[in-house]
Design a protein around this motif. Sequence first.
Motif, mmCIF file in Angstrom:
data_model
loop_
_atom_site.group_PDB
_atom_site.id
_atom_site.type_symbol
_atom_site.label_atom_id
_atom_site.label_comp_id
_atom_site.label_asym_id
_atom_site.label_seq_id
_atom_site.Cartn_x
_atom_site.Cartn_y
_atom_site.Cartn_z
ATOM 1 N N THR A 3 48.726 22.655 24.047
ATOM 2 C CA THR A 3 47.490 22.216 24.687
ATOM 3 C C THR A 3 47.679 20.814 25.240
ATOM 4 O O THR A 3 48.437 20.011 24.688
ATOM 5 C CB THR A 3 46.315 22.234 23.697
ATOM 6 N N PRO A 44 45.621 17.317 26.433
ATOM 7 C CA PRO A 44 44.325 16.626 26.416
ATOM 8 C C PRO A 44 43.766 16.506 27.829
ATOM 9 O O PRO A 44 44.470 16.090 28.751
ATOM 10 C CB PRO A 44 44.653 15.249 25.812
ATOM 11 N N LEU A 45 42.498 16.859 27.989
ATOM 12 C CA LEU A 45 41.866 16.826 29.302
ATOM 13 C C LEU A 45 40.933 15.634 29.404
ATOM 14 O O LEU A 45 40.281 15.252 28.423
ATOM 15 C CB LEU A 45 41.094 18.131 29.544
ATOM 16 N N PRO A 101 37.649 13.458 30.025
ATOM 17 C CA PRO A 101 36.221 13.778 29.854
ATOM 18 C C PRO A 101 35.442 13.571 31.144
ATOM 19 O O PRO A 101 34.740 12.579 31.330
ATOM 20 C CB PRO A 101 35.770 12.798 28.769
ATOM 21 N N SER A 140 43.978 24.832 26.462
ATOM 22 C CA SER A 140 43.534 23.447 26.638
ATOM 23 C C SER A 140 42.050 23.384 26.974
ATOM 24 O O SER A 140 41.322 22.530 26.460
ATOM 25 C CB SER A 140 44.356 22.776 27.737
ATOM 26 N N HIS A 169 39.060 21.706 24.707
ATOM 27 C CA HIS A 169 38.290 20.627 25.339
ATOM 28 C C HIS A 169 36.791 20.932 25.334
ATOM 29 O O HIS A 169 35.975 20.070 24.991
ATOM 30 C CB HIS A 169 38.789 20.432 26.770
ATOM 31 N N GLU A 185 35.237 20.649 21.895
ATOM 32 C CA GLU A 185 35.041 19.243 21.539
ATOM 33 C C GLU A 185 33.845 18.642 22.265
ATOM 34 O O GLU A 185 33.208 17.714 21.751
ATOM 35 C CB GLU A 185 36.303 18.445 21.853
ATOM 36 N N ARG A 186 33.510 19.161 23.435
ATOM 37 C CA ARG A 186 32.351 18.672 24.184
ATOM 38 C C ARG A 186 31.044 19.287 23.696
ATOM 39 O O ARG A 186 29.975 18.953 24.209
ATOM 40 C CB ARG A 186 32.536 19.006 25.674
ATOM 41 N N TRP A 216 42.580 19.608 36.459
ATOM 42 C CA TRP A 216 41.242 19.638 35.865
ATOM 43 C C TRP A 216 40.378 18.494 36.406
ATOM 44 O O TRP A 216 39.216 18.674 36.750
ATOM 45 C CB TRP A 216 41.362 19.546 34.356
#
Length: 451
Positions: free
Chosen positions: A183, A185-186, A188, A281, A285, A288-289, A430
Amino acid sequence: MAAGARDGAGGERTGLRTALSGLTTRGRSFLAAGVAAAACAYVLGQDDLLRVGLLLAVLPLVCVYALHRTRYRVSGSRRLTPMRVAAGGEARVQLRLDNVSRLPTGLLMLQDRVPYVLGPRPRFVLDRVEPGGRREVSYRVRSDLRGRYPLGPLQLRLTDPFGLVELTRSFSSYDTLTVVPRTEPLPPVPLAGEAGGYGDGSRRSLALAGDDDVIPRTYRHGDDLRRVHWRSTARYGELMVRREEQPQRSRATVLLDTRRLAYEGGGPDSAFEWAVSAAASVLVHLLERGFSVRLLTDTGNTAGDGGSSFSAAGHEAAEAAGLMMDTLAVIGHSDGAGLSRAHDALRAERGEGMLVAFLGDLDDAQTALAAKLRPKNGAALAFVLDSAAWTGVPPQEPAVPDRHERLRRLAEAGWTAVDVPPGAGFGDLWRMAARNPAGPGTQASTSGEWA
């Protein structure tokens, strides 16, 4: 972190035939030489040679009987840390052997079975283990390929001091290592259709309009004591709390196209593996949002939590994330020819929530069907992978339109359509997709410029 079940290995009964099959090359040579010497001594009438032949022949048989009668009582366990690891990461395996008998053991060889993709088979030589003693050894495993890999069973090899006989005893327990996709990290970035996770949704399933409208439920660990409803507590005889509202959470669906005919090539750097990793991923993400997320494939199968397959909050969301990652760890190509089942599954949710799709090659009919997948409310992002660009081989199917034509048709239907060049970083794509909201003409070229 989990330990394998313990098994008794020393008490396993093996017949003399099995013990005889454990003769090593040295043991068989001794036995053959002894028989030959005894035969020659009988023919030649040499008593001294007969004694030597009997010694050579009897020694391996004595070792066989001694090992057959050995009653070592040992227990073995395995500890795998962690049980779920990303592709390319390492996991540590700790083996423990306990001598639970009153007799010391001889020389032992400990061996664990592992698939070849995790590395060579680990072997350890253990010296004499005293009564009640313990030995611990460890090794590491690593895989660049996602999947579920069994570890075990643990094998214990017994041998005599002369190296004439070897017997193998196996434990029955094993563990499973799950290698999930990598994965990334994207960033925010703001997402169209996001309702702020908890409490800001457009609808609420329950509303508090006075004390008579209170719908109590049983107290759960962590609930605020200020929400205790004493009247219901006295009525039911157990602690009850007010369930004042159930805020609508933002929903999102991650659609992964797994059709075999939609991708060419294989291996860790293939287009399909990129799509699986990118889908993982996005799932992590969005969870987590604070989104309620589900994973959907072209076959119509979903992974999430509950009847609607959308993940819940808190601990249940973590379990749903683990379930979806386990699904992606073993997901493979489907034999389907189209996206009709995915279309039916999305229509069953009445087209609500955000949709992030990872699509392979699409012919004219599937491009038109993919355009109809766009939800009525919420953002629609499509990451389109072109097999010809990833493999450098022109498509064999003439009905497959040019990738720019596919992007244009998806964009005209309201998608934010992004072309995925070979080896592209998903974080940049993204950010690029979120920076330009869906609308006619919204598409990205392979150079990353918006058209």
